[in-house]
Design a protein around this motif. Structure first.
Motif, PDB file in Angstrom:
ATOM      1  N   MET A   1      79.528   8.294  31.949  1.00  0.00           N
ATOM      2  CA  MET A   1      79.939   6.906  32.085  1.00  0.00           C
ATOM      3  C   MET A   1      78.687   6.023  32.159  1.00  0.00           C
ATOM      4  SD  MET A   1      82.578   5.262  34.833  1.00  0.00           S
ATOM      5  CE  MET A   1      81.408   5.044  36.157  1.00  0.00           C
ATOM      6  N   SER A   2      78.635   4.980  31.361  1.00  0.00           N
ATOM      7  CA  SER A   2      77.468   4.110  31.338  1.00  0.00           C
ATOM      8  C   SER A   2      77.414   3.247  32.591  1.00  0.00           C
ATOM      9  CB  SER A   2      77.508   3.213  30.100  1.00  0.00           C
ATOM     10  OG  SER A   2      78.663   2.386  30.134  1.00  0.00           O
ATOM     11  N   ARG A   3      76.207   2.967  33.021  1.00  0.00           N
ATOM     12  CA  ARG A   3      76.024   2.143  34.195  1.00  0.00           C
ATOM     13  C   ARG A   3      76.369   0.690  33.892  1.00  0.00           C
ATOM     14  NH1 ARG A   3      70.127   2.787  36.348  1.00  0.00           N
ATOM     15  NH2 ARG A   3      69.750   2.341  34.130  1.00  0.00           N
ATOM     16  N   GLN A   4      77.012   0.041  34.848  1.00  0.00           N
ATOM     17  CA  GLN A   4      77.305  -1.376  34.686  1.00  0.00           C
ATOM     18  C   GLN A   4      76.071  -2.191  35.027  1.00  0.00           C
ATOM     19  OE1 GLN A   4      80.714  -2.276  37.128  1.00  0.00           O
ATOM     20  NE2 GLN A   4      82.133  -1.840  35.456  1.00  0.00           N
ATOM     21  N   ARG A   5      75.784  -3.169  34.198  1.00  0.00           N
ATOM     22  CA  ARG A   5      74.637  -4.022  34.451  1.00  0.00           C
ATOM     23  C   ARG A   5      74.964  -5.030  35.553  1.00  0.00           C
ATOM     24  NH1 ARG A   5      71.841  -5.590  28.648  1.00  0.00           N
ATOM     25  NH2 ARG A   5      71.383  -3.453  27.982  1.00  0.00           N
ATOM     26  N   ARG A   6      73.969  -5.243  36.398  1.00  0.00           N
ATOM     27  CA  ARG A   6      74.150  -6.237  37.436  1.00  0.00           C
ATOM     28  C   ARG A   6      74.187  -7.634  36.827  1.00  0.00           C
ATOM     29  NH1 ARG A   6      69.675  -5.426  41.907  1.00  0.00           N
ATOM     30  NH2 ARG A   6      68.381  -5.412  40.021  1.00  0.00           N
ATOM     31  N   PRO A   7      75.036  -8.503  37.324  1.00  0.00           N
ATOM     32  CA  PRO A   7      75.060  -9.877  36.795  1.00  0.00           C
ATOM     33  C   PRO A   7      73.766 -10.586  37.142  1.00  0.00           C
ATOM     34  CG  PRO A   7      76.404  -9.716  38.788  1.00  0.00           C
ATOM     35  CD  PRO A   7      76.008  -8.313  38.417  1.00  0.00           C
TER      36      PRO A   7
END
Length: 312
Positions: free
Chosen positions: A1-7
């Motif tokens: 699962m790809s990491r979610q980028r921080r806003p």
């Protein structure tokens, strides 16, 4: 699962005033000031406590614009340098009336590309000699002690006057100040004296017959440059330059014909370079979307990758 980028974080402040794209900016080394340059040739000084403009002027033609702005304690806390895409570099004084009407120094480099100039970085709190003359180039940022600016312009001028006295104590009068910049021949680096507006040397330097044993032309244009003076160099200027082919060269002006070392950490053009505060390492960014942290060992003449960060 790809990491979610921080806003992205919310800005502390939004500064409005430029009528064209902002092309470069730099903070004053010790005071709450921000210098910005734009594509229409305007230079602005901002008070970062009040978040407003305190001075502005057109310093390069609107047709060419500002390529970079920079300042450092070593050139004086009441000075800022602008580089235009008109082939000139200008040093401006900051006084009670804002920016001086005319530059104190104008250097005609005849260089029209996009590589930003570099002042000479030295290790924090260092005082060394260049060509027998003492220079001071402390980059530490001083605390303002939580003070606020009630009358912004007057308080800023007070800051600058106090800092100028400190500079005079730490800098021998008449001491030379230098810039490194991609040259009129775009694959070369040139060192210029800010006091005399004269070119000191080229990297690589041609021999008396007009030939150089080392050529940078096959590397393409010099895209990024950083001048620095490590403690081990006995005060002589070193330069790291990044090129269009992704390579980087480390130079010592005492041997301008051949670099200390050549490395290739990137597969695409090097777009930015920065030497760390100890002058024993640095960081580079390139069009290959990779950031590289590296070490510089002056005694061994080596440049070694410490860490790579892929931005893809």
């Amino acid at each position: 699962m790809s990491r979610q980028r921080r806003p992205p974080p919310d800005p502390v402040a939004v500064l409005r005033g430029h009528r064209a794209s902002v092309t470069d900016l730099c903070f004053h080394p010790s005071q709450p000031l921000l210098y910005t340059g734009s594509a229409d040739g305007e230079l602005r000084i901002w008070d970062t406590l009040q978040n407003r403009t305190i001075a502005s002027a057109g310093v390069h033609s609107a047709a060419h614009g500002v390529a970079s702005v920079t300042c450092r304690s070593s050139i004086g806390s009441d000075k800022v340098i602008s580089q235009g895409r008109d082939g000139t570099v200008k040093c401006w004084d900051i006084g009670d009336e804002g920016l001086s009407r005319t530059p104190s120094v104008t250097i005609k480099t005849n260089a029209y590309h996009f590589c930003k100039l570099s002042l000479v970085k030295k290790p924090h709190c260092s005082s060394t000699q260049v060509d027998g003359r003492k220079l001071y180039d402390g980059d530490e940022r001083e605390s303002t002690g939580g003070e606020t600016l009630d009358d912004s312009e007057e308080k800023v001028q007070g800051y600058l006057s106090e800092q100028s006295r400190t500079d005079e104590e730490n800098t021998e009068v008449g001491g030379s100040k230098y810039i490194a910049i991609a040259g009129e021949e775009p694959s070369e680096v040139e060192i210029w004296d800010l006091n005399t507006a004269e070119r000191c040397t080229r990297l690589p330097q041609s021999c008396s017959a007009g030939l150089s044993a080392f050529s940078t032309k096959e590397r393409g244009m010099c895209m990024a440059v950083q001048a620095f003076s490590p403690l081990e160099s006995q005060g002589f200027i070193n330069v790291v330059a990044g090129y269009e082919d992704g390579s980087m060269l480390w130079w010592d002006v005492r041997n301008p014909g051949v670099p200390i070392i050549s490395v290739k950490f990137h597969s695409e053009p090097v777009l930015s370079l920065c030497i760390d505060g100890s002058c024993n390492g640095g960081i580079s960014g390139a069009a290959d979307e990779k950031i590289v942290l590296y070490t510089l060992d002056n005694s061994m003449g080596t440049c070694v990758i410490k860490k790579e960060i892929n931005l893809e």
